[in-house]
Design a protein around this motif. Structure first.
Motif, mmCIF file in Angstrom:
data_model
loop_
_atom_site.group_PDB
_atom_site.id
_atom_site.type_symbol
_atom_site.label_atom_id
_atom_site.label_comp_id
_atom_site.label_asym_id
_atom_site.label_seq_id
_atom_site.Cartn_x
_atom_site.Cartn_y
_atom_site.Cartn_z
ATOM 1 N N LEU A 19 0.835 -1.205 0.000
ATOM 2 C CA LEU A 19 0.000 0.000 0.000
ATOM 3 C C LEU A 19 0.870 1.255 0.000
ATOM 4 C CD1 LEU A 19 -2.741 -1.018 2.600
ATOM 5 C CD2 LEU A 19 -3.168 -0.425 0.205
ATOM 6 N N ALA A 20 1.913 1.253 0.820
ATOM 7 C CA ALA A 20 2.789 2.422 0.903
ATOM 8 C C ALA A 20 3.446 2.711 -0.441
ATOM 9 C CB ALA A 20 3.850 2.200 1.981
ATOM 10 N N THR A 21 3.870 1.657 -1.120
ATOM 11 C CA THR A 21 4.485 1.828 -2.439
ATOM 12 C C THR A 21 3.514 2.505 -3.398
ATOM 13 O OG1 THR A 21 5.837 -0.136 -2.069
ATOM 14 C CG2 THR A 21 5.620 0.610 -4.333
ATOM 15 N N ASP A 22 2.261 2.076 -3.375
ATOM 16 C CA ASP A 22 1.254 2.686 -4.248
ATOM 17 C C ASP A 22 0.981 4.143 -3.860
ATOM 18 O OD1 ASP A 22 0.994 0.325 -5.647
ATOM 19 O OD2 ASP A 22 -0.765 -0.360 -4.522
ATOM 20 N N LEU A 23 0.879 4.408 -2.555
ATOM 21 C CA LEU A 23 0.513 5.754 -2.112
ATOM 22 C C LEU A 23 1.627 6.766 -2.381
ATOM 23 C CD1 LEU A 23 -1.358 5.096 1.264
ATOM 24 C CD2 LEU A 23 -2.314 5.359 -1.033
ATOM 25 N N VAL A 24 2.882 6.341 -2.261
ATOM 26 C CA VAL A 24 3.994 7.264 -2.507
ATOM 27 C C VAL A 24 3.985 7.739 -3.959
ATOM 28 C CG1 VAL A 24 6.517 7.410 -2.666
ATOM 29 C CG2 VAL A 24 5.454 6.447 -0.628
ATOM 30 N N ARG A 25 3.502 6.909 -4.868
ATOM 31 C CA ARG A 25 3.454 7.286 -6.292
ATOM 32 C C ARG A 25 2.394 8.345 -6.581
ATOM 33 N NH1 ARG A 25 4.118 1.346 -7.333
ATOM 34 N NH2 ARG A 25 6.337 1.054 -7.844
ATOM 35 N N ILE A 26 1.499 8.579 -5.633
ATOM 36 C CA ILE A 26 0.433 9.572 -5.822
ATOM 37 C C ILE A 26 0.891 10.892 -5.220
ATOM 38 C CG2 ILE A 26 -1.962 10.178 -5.336
ATOM 39 C CD1 ILE A 26 -2.562 7.187 -5.076
ATOM 40 N N SER A 35 0.533 14.070 -3.430
ATOM 41 C CA SER A 35 -0.430 14.737 -2.545
ATOM 42 C C SER A 35 0.255 15.880 -1.806
ATOM 43 C CB SER A 35 -1.059 13.742 -1.558
ATOM 44 O OG SER A 35 -0.072 13.083 -0.784
ATOM 45 N N SER A 36 1.172 16.550 -2.501
ATOM 46 C CA SER A 36 1.971 17.616 -1.899
ATOM 47 C C SER A 36 1.111 18.820 -1.531
ATOM 48 C CB SER A 36 3.090 18.042 -2.849
ATOM 49 O OG SER A 36 2.582 18.321 -4.144
ATOM 50 N N ASP A 37 1.533 19.504 -0.478
ATOM 51 C CA ASP A 37 0.789 20.627 0.094
ATOM 52 C C ASP A 37 1.777 21.729 0.494
ATOM 53 O OD1 ASP A 37 -0.804 22.358 1.537
ATOM 54 O OD2 ASP A 37 -1.322 20.921 3.116
ATOM 55 N N PRO A 38 1.843 22.818 -0.331
ATOM 56 C CA PRO A 38 1.046 23.101 -1.530
ATOM 57 C C PRO A 38 1.515 22.286 -2.722
ATOM 58 C CG PRO A 38 2.621 24.868 -1.150
ATOM 59 C CD PRO A 38 2.744 23.947 0.036
ATOM 60 N N GLY A 39 0.605 22.105 -3.657
ATOM 61 C CA GLY A 39 0.909 21.305 -4.834
ATOM 62 C C GLY A 39 -0.342 20.622 -5.335
ATOM 63 N N HIS A 60 -2.754 11.785 8.209
ATOM 64 C CA HIS A 60 -2.909 12.823 7.191
ATOM 65 C C HIS A 60 -2.466 12.309 5.825
ATOM 66 C CE1 HIS A 60 1.395 14.075 6.948
ATOM 67 N NE2 HIS A 60 1.427 13.863 8.256
ATOM 68 N N MET A 61 -3.135 12.776 4.795
ATOM 69 C CA MET A 61 -2.872 12.333 3.431
ATOM 70 C C MET A 61 -1.902 13.241 2.691
ATOM 71 S SD MET A 61 -6.742 11.224 2.271
ATOM 72 C CE MET A 61 -7.480 12.804 2.798
ATOM 73 N N ASP A 62 -1.711 14.478 3.159
ATOM 74 C CA ASP A 62 -0.840 15.412 2.445
ATOM 75 C C ASP A 62 0.613 15.208 2.833
ATOM 76 O OD1 ASP A 62 -1.523 16.386 5.022
ATOM 77 O OD2 ASP A 62 -1.019 18.440 4.466
ATOM 78 N N THR A 63 1.495 15.671 1.972
ATOM 79 C CA THR A 63 2.924 15.706 2.247
ATOM 80 C C THR A 63 3.414 17.135 2.055
ATOM 81 O OG1 THR A 63 3.733 15.385 -0.030
ATOM 82 C CG2 THR A 63 3.097 13.409 1.199
ATOM 83 N N VAL A 64 4.635 17.402 2.466
ATOM 84 C CA VAL A 64 5.243 18.683 2.101
ATOM 85 C C VAL A 64 5.528 18.672 0.608
ATOM 86 C CG1 VAL A 64 6.210 19.082 4.384
ATOM 87 C CG2 VAL A 64 7.556 17.834 2.685
ATOM 88 N N THR A 65 5.999 19.800 0.072
ATOM 89 C CA THR A 65 6.290 19.891 -1.352
ATOM 90 C C THR A 65 7.334 18.846 -1.750
ATOM 91 O OG1 THR A 65 7.937 21.591 -0.893
ATOM 92 C CG2 THR A 65 5.730 22.336 -1.482
ATOM 93 N N LEU A 66 7.335 18.487 -3.029
ATOM 94 C CA LEU A 66 8.248 17.451 -3.502
ATOM 95 C C LEU A 66 9.698 17.859 -3.292
ATOM 96 C CD1 LEU A 66 6.454 16.339 -6.785
ATOM 97 C CD2 LEU A 66 6.187 15.452 -4.464
ATOM 98 N N GLY A 67 10.018 19.131 -3.523
ATOM 99 C CA GLY A 67 11.336 19.663 -3.199
ATOM 100 C C GLY A 67 12.420 19.253 -4.188
ATOM 101 N N ARG A 124 8.681 10.987 -1.514
ATOM 102 C CA ARG A 124 8.054 11.990 -0.663
ATOM 103 C C ARG A 124 6.844 11.395 0.048
ATOM 104 N NH1 ARG A 124 10.402 14.771 1.460
ATOM 105 N NH2 ARG A 124 10.984 16.497 0.075
ATOM 106 N N GLY A 125 6.851 11.516 1.360
ATOM 107 C CA GLY A 125 5.762 10.991 2.179
ATOM 108 C C GLY A 125 5.945 9.561 2.619
ATOM 109 N N SER A 126 6.997 8.873 2.144
ATOM 110 C CA SER A 126 7.193 7.483 2.553
ATOM 111 C C SER A 126 7.263 7.368 4.066
ATOM 112 C CB SER A 126 8.462 6.921 1.904
ATOM 113 O OG SER A 126 9.592 7.733 2.195
ATOM 114 N N CYS A 127 7.938 8.345 4.670
ATOM 115 C CA CYS A 127 8.093 8.372 6.128
ATOM 116 C C CYS A 127 6.981 9.190 6.774
ATOM 117 C CB CYS A 127 9.480 8.930 6.445
ATOM 118 S SG CYS A 127 9.792 9.313 8.166
ATOM 119 N N ASP A 128 6.677 10.332 6.201
ATOM 120 C CA ASP A 128 5.709 11.283 6.787
ATOM 121 C C ASP A 128 4.572 11.552 5.807
ATOM 122 O OD1 ASP A 128 4.474 13.211 8.319
ATOM 123 O OD2 ASP A 128 6.001 14.736 7.993
#
Length: 394
Positions: free
Chosen positions: A7-14, A16-20, A81-88, A110-114
């Motif tokens: 699931l994590a592998t799939d979600l990281v590919r999406i 959901s950056s904030d802002p973004g 939470h579903m959002d992440t920080v910006t991709l950076g 991005r978001g794998s950890c947070d």
């Protein structure tokens, strides 16, 4: 048990950056996964499971899935939470923020950890619960909800909307899955934000006595605040209060006396220091700056005010979570979270003493290039979150 890892592998590919990109696509993906699982359940039980959306911000929806209980015991709630920080920028060559590469034992992106690793663990635990409900053809004794929130990485308006809607309050047992370095983290420093503005009088830099230097006044103000925070007492568990002057703007040209300066301040306060005490420090610092640089005038606004959350040793959730960790062969130390989380907002607003954090990964890896989470961490937290539901709901 690799459900959470996949699931994590799939979600990281999406994205959901904030802002973004924000959370729209990932929220719909999670909702579709949940609805597919519910559709496989016996019709009567499937009808009892609630799936709700809440528009916390325009086109940004919280999602809550609820398996009701048969008793009046407080629900157990996982909030993620579903959002992440910006991709950076600054990612290593060959590693993409949305690539979800597995290198060695670690999932990068991005978001794998947070906190897509932790969100995936909570989803896996929910899917396990739905399977048990279907297999035993009955609802659990204690109810359970998974809340997927928006905006945590910005102003935390998602969890605030969830509280206003009555999704969560003072009585539930609430656990977020932020990265906690293997600990159960039960306390938080407060977070108070100030925006301070200093105005002066412009003049030619060769005749500075004809103006009033707003940047010089702000420097005095910043110094006073820094020393005042350093003089505050430490907390036996949370440590010292800190201050960061995260952003500053001022001046027009190097050869012009600046007539305005603005600074944004992030204070992380520990008891007994409160926002009221910090406000007095800011007011005194402004007065000192005005005296030091005549002709300058300061003002301030409080743009964020979150109280410190102290440990409650009598928390039922804490005892239950420690028991689940021990039952899984992974006993956890109890510590505190240096940041501020959705559960801290719930604890502060609702006076809820059963709010804490436990999730895979390390906060030191969050918000940075090459963010990653270890497979072993995801597997551990998946086991514990599933065991917690098995032990406390039935």
């Amino acid at each position: 048990m690799d459900t959470a890892w996949n699931l994590a592998t799939d979600l990281v590919r999406i994205d959901s950056s904030d802002p973004g990109a924000y959370e729209g696509r990932i929220e719909q993906h999670i909702k579709s996964l949940v609805e597919a699982r519910i559709a496989k359940m016996p019709a009567k039980l499937a009808a009892a499971v609630g799936v709700e959306e809440l528009e916390a911000l325009p086109d940004r929806r919280n999602l809550m899935v609820t398996v009701p209980g048969t008793s009046d015991e407080p629900r157990l709630v996982y909030i993620c939470h579903m959002d992440t920080v910006t991709l950076g920028e600054g990612w290593s060559e060959g590693i993409s923020p949305l690539g979800a590469q597995v290198i060695g034992d670690d999932l990068y992106g991005r978001g794998s950890c947070d906190m897509k690793g932790g969100l995936s663990c909570a989803l896996s635990a929910l899917f396990s619960l739905l399977g048990r409900v279907a297999g035993e053809k009955r609802l659990p004794r204690r109810g359970f909800s998974l809340i997927c929130s928006v905006d945590e990485e910005d102003f935390m308006r998602g969890v605030e909307a969830a509280i206003r809607a009555g999704w969560v309050g003072p009585d539930e047992w609430v656990l977020d899955t932020e990265p906690t370095d293997g600990q159960i983290q039960v306390a938080h420093k407060g977070r108070t934000w100030f925006e301070v503005t200093m105005t002066g009088v412009t003049a030619h830099a060769s005749q500075p006595w004809k103006g009033a230097d707003a940047v010089a006044a702000m420097a005095e103000c910043v110094s006073c605040i820094r020393h005042a925070i350093q003089a505050t007492p430490a907390h036996e568990e949370l440590g010292c209060s800190t201050v960061t002057f995260g952003q500053i703007q001022g001046g027009y040209r190097p050869y012009v006396v600046p007539d305005e300066c603005r600074v944004w301040i992030d204070m992380r306060l520990v008891p007994p220091t409160t926002t009221e005490a910090a406000t007095r420090m800011v007011e005194e610092a402004i007065a000192s700056a005005e005296a030091e640089v005549p002709g300058c005038h300061g003002s301030y606004a409080i743009t964020g005010d979150r109280p410190a959350i102290e440990r409650d040793p009598g928390s039922g959730l804490l005892a239950a979570l420690r028991g689940a960790c021990e039952a899984c062969g992974t006993p956890a130390e109890v510590g505190f979270f240096t940041g501020y989380t959705d559960t801290a907002v719930i604890a502060g607003i609702c006076a809820n003493h059963n709010c804490m954090s436990y999730g895979p990964g390390s906060l030191a890896l969050a918000h940075k290039p090459d963010e990653h989470v270890p497979h072993a961490d995801v597997e551990r937290v998946e086991r514990v979150l599933t065991a917690l539901l098995d032990r406390e709901l039935w």
